[in-house]
Design an enzyme around this catalytic site. Structure first.
Site, PDB file in Angstrom:
ATOM      1  N   HIS A   1      13.197  73.234  -9.510  1.00 25.08           N
ATOM      2  CA  HIS A   1      14.784  73.321  -9.241  1.00 25.08           C
ATOM      3  C   HIS A   1      15.408  74.107 -10.202  1.00 25.08           C
ATOM      4  CE1 HIS A   1      16.524  69.302 -10.831  1.00 25.08           C
ATOM      5  NE2 HIS A   1      16.576  70.139 -11.519  1.00 25.08           N
TER       6      HIS A   1
ATOM      7  N   GLU B   1      17.379  72.758  -5.004  1.00 21.52           N
ATOM      8  CA  GLU B   1      16.141  71.913  -4.953  1.00 21.52           C
ATOM      9  C   GLU B   1      15.136  72.877  -3.806  1.00 21.52           C
ATOM     10  OE1 GLU B   1      15.752  69.499  -6.823  1.00 21.52           O
ATOM     11  OE2 GLU B   1      17.284  68.048  -6.606  1.00 21.52           O
TER      12      GLU B   1
ATOM     13  N   ASN C   1      10.267  69.599 -10.358  1.00 20.97           N
ATOM     14  CA  ASN C   1      10.091  70.200  -8.955  1.00 20.97           C
ATOM     15  C   ASN C   1      10.292  71.633  -8.737  1.00 20.97           C
ATOM     16  OD1 ASN C   1      12.749  70.248  -8.617  1.00 20.97           O
ATOM     17  ND2 ASN C   1      12.945  68.594  -7.017  1.00 20.97           N
TER      18      ASN C   1
ATOM     19  N   ASP D   1      26.047  73.926 -12.602  1.00 19.68           N
ATOM     20  CA  ASP D   1      26.312  72.862 -11.603  1.00 19.68           C
ATOM     21  C   ASP D   1      27.086  71.594 -12.025  1.00 19.68           C
ATOM     22  OD1 ASP D   1      24.202  72.181 -13.403  1.00 19.68           O
ATOM     23  OD2 ASP D   1      22.499  72.214 -11.911  1.00 19.68           O
TER      24      ASP D   1
HETATM   25  C1  GLP Z   1      19.053  69.242 -14.182  1.00 16.57           C
HETATM   26  C2  GLP Z   1      19.809  70.538 -14.146  1.00 16.57           C
HETATM   27  C3  GLP Z   1      18.776  71.600 -14.493  1.00 16.57           C
HETATM   28  C4  GLP Z   1      18.197  71.492 -15.523  1.00 16.57           C
HETATM   29  C5  GLP Z   1      17.160  70.592 -15.120  1.00 16.57           C
HETATM   30  C6  GLP Z   1      16.134  69.968 -16.241  1.00 16.57           C
HETATM   31  O1  GLP Z   1      18.669  68.508 -13.100  1.00 16.57           O
HETATM   32  N1  GLP Z   1      20.690  70.287 -12.984  1.00 16.57           N
HETATM   33  O2  GLP Z   1      20.012  72.638 -14.579  1.00 16.57           O
HETATM   34  O3  GLP Z   1      17.474  72.652 -15.842  1.00 16.57           O
HETATM   35  O4  GLP Z   1      17.783  69.404 -14.583  1.00 16.57           O
HETATM   36  O5  GLP Z   1      16.392  68.998 -17.222  1.00 16.57           O
HETATM   37  P1  GLP Z   1      15.829  68.820 -18.532  1.00 16.57           P
HETATM   38  O6  GLP Z   1      16.275  69.927 -19.410  1.00 16.57           O
HETATM   39  O7  GLP Z   1      16.500  67.491 -18.722  1.00 16.57           O
HETATM   40  O8  GLP Z   1      14.319  68.787 -18.083  1.00 16.57           O
END
Ligand code: GLP
Length: 237
Positions: free
Chosen positions: A138, A143, A136, A67
């Protein structure tokens, strides 16, 4: 589904890096799907270290990131292109032209999404997809929703995602409200998937995703249906 219990964050990162490293050794021209966020940083650091020591060769590897924030220039220090260049790509011998991150500044976003999806398909799909998980549930930026998305598309970020990611920006108002993300369908088509999640804060959502009902309200729950999923976590589930 295979669940590997890691001792701690470093152990989780090492196990994930070992699997990715083994994949590259087995198929030097593999297509890796990559994630951002704080979770994969340790994994990327180990991969970079092994590459610098000559244990790993990224010369024929292609990557696709999950993304990118819409509206952020690739040079922006919070863009996922910038994150990938600084945490991994600039430290390994990958050809930068073989690294793909959706263009957050695309003028025609639908065209960008379609081109991204087609490029993945044109390379016979993703060999190994690395995933993190949002608070959440995702994956990528898919989402909670009423249905599972299929292909790469534009999304409006959930309020709790904007709040969670505000820690990387000067203020919450600076967090983009939209993003381009691979779809759930794109992710599920990857031949293998690795999900990494560490810390107590991810324990409940991980349990819900891996053992609860499969529902688009918890996007990661679809991974229960993935034919080759490895979960690596320091949590006891
Ligand atoms: C972000 C990314 C995800 C990622 C998630 C968790 O928003 N788009 O690909 O897995 O959040 O992030 P973190 O590893 O900082 O908890």
């Amino acid at each position: 589904m295979k669940i590997i219990k890691a001792k701690d964050y470093d152990d989780m990162s090492k196990i994930a890096a070992q699997i990715i490293g083994a994949q590259i050794t087995l198929k030097p021209d593999c297509v890796l799907g990559l994630a951002t966020g704080s979770t994969p940083i340790g994994t990327y650091s180990m991969l970079a270290d092994w590459c610098s020591k000559g244990y790993l060769d990224f010369a024929s590897v292609t990557t696709f990131n999950l993304d990118e924030y819409l509206g952020l220039d690739p040079q922006h220090d919070q863009s996922y292109r910038h994150y990938m260049n600084s945490n991994l790509f600039n430290k390994i011998n990958i050809k930068i032209e073989n690294t793909n991150v959706p263009n957050g500044k695309a003028v025609d976003v639908d065209k960008e999404c379609m081109a991204y999806e087609n490029k993945i398909e044109g390379l016979d799909g993703i060999t190994l997809q690395l995933l993190g998980i949002g608070n959440n549930g995702h994956i990528g930026f898919n989402e909670p929703d009423d249905s599972f998305s299929k292909s790469t598309h534009c999304v409006r970020l959930a309020d709790n995602t904007i709040e969670a990611n505000a820690r990387f920006f000067d203020s919450i108002d600076m967090v983009p409200k939209k993003a381009i993300t691979m779809g759930i369908g794109t992710i599920m088509k990857a031949k293998k998937a690795i999900l990494i999640a560490n810390g107590e804060g991810k324990r409940e959502i991980l349990k819900k995703s891996l053992f609860g009902p499969i529902t688009p309200r918890v996007p990661a729950s679809i991974l229960q249906l993935h034919p080759d999923l490895t979960v690596i976590t320091d949590n006891s589930l």
